[in-house]
Design an enzyme around this catalytic site. Structure first.
Site: not given
Length: 290
Positions: A65-66, A95, A97, A265
């Site tokens: 997600h970054d 980065d 953020s 799994t």
């Protein structure tokens, strides 16, 4: 393709995708300036996983997600030019953020980031590192290292993570408005990935990260009970698997109940989720993607 090869292929692309950030990246970037940085992160991740076995998929998701918010392969050359010739960091890609807390308009408050966890673990690792090497190791690198350690702890391949990212200074709710969504059509997903410079094959590979982790029953009713406005289920679900899905997420049941993305799994980083999809035994609708 066997499990080991598929996992390695996924990791190769994961590394390429998540290395789109500013600065020159290299393995052992902190070997001289902060030699204990990686071992500190590994220790924090290991401790967190012992306390909460769901932490590995959480940290892997945090990293994705970054990175996805602003990653664009076409921006990479521009960012490198800005850094090399103008000494200006370009806030793109991985980065850190997403870690910035700047009120209601912060990137981490975006709808697409709902449920993202692991912030406390990154902060804990950062604090420990700062006691030894103040102002040296970026939060963006800590997020990347934590994701690497999370994959290893989940039984996936161990790999060396390049470091040298610089922390972004911009955190914008608007920039995070085009995150992939569980209700996106295949065309919408392909468009979102294409806008980031990512191919359909790369969309499939990154979807494989759901080999670990859980989802909420909140996302299941339409597929199980109201598919396309009917009172029936998605016909692509295997008839043998449908009763099990309905048992885990009963109609009018607890929408916050968590179910494993890979029931076979569930805590292991492998290619089982792809095998499940072939058998139409997947939790969410990945059929069109794969």
């Amino acid at each position: 393709m066997n499990t080991q090869n598929l996992c390695l292929l996924f990791l190769v692309f994961l590394l390429l995708f998540m290395n789109i950030s500013q600065g020159q990246l290299e393995i052992g970037f902190y070997s001289q300036t902060c030699p204990d940085a990686e071992s500190i992160v590994k220790s924090v991740v290991s401790e967190a996983t012992l306390e909460d076995p769901t932490m590995p998929p959480a940290l892997l998701r945090l990293h994705f997600h970054d990175c996805f918010v602003e990653v664009r392969f076409r921006d990479f050359t521009f960012c490198m030019y800005k850094f090399i010739f103008e000494k200006v960091a370009c806030d793109k890609g991985c980065d850190g953020s997403i870690l910035i807390e700047d009120g209601a308009d912060s990137e981490r408050r975006a709808f697409g980031h709902e449920g993202v966890r692991g912030f406390e673990q990154i902060e804990k690792a950062k604090q420990k590192i700062e006691t030894q090497c103040p102002g040296v190791v970026s939060c963006a690198d800590i997020v990347a290292m934590a994701a690497r350690d999370a994959v290893a702890l989940a039984g996936g391949p161990k790999y060396a993570a390049e470091s040298g990212r610089r922390d972004g200074r911009v955190s914008s709710l608007e920039l995070a408005s085009d995150m992939p969504d569980v209700n996106d059509s295949i065309e919408t997903l392909k468009s979102k990935f294409k806008n980031k410079g990512l191919s359909n094959q790369e969309l499939v590979l990154l979807s494989g990260a759901h080999t670990i982790g859980t989802t909420a029953c909140f996302f299941m009713p339409k597929r199980l009970y109201e598919f396309n406005g009917t009172n029936d289920s998605d016909p692509r679900i295997s008839p043998r698997f449908l009763p099990e899905l309905r048992r885990m997420c009963p109609k009018n049941g607890d929408i916050n109940a968590r179910i494993p993305m890979d029931p076979v799994t569930k805590d292991k980083f492998d290619d089982q989720i792809m095998r499940n999809i072939k058998k139409e035994h997947q939790m969410l609708d990945y059929t069109m993607i794969v």
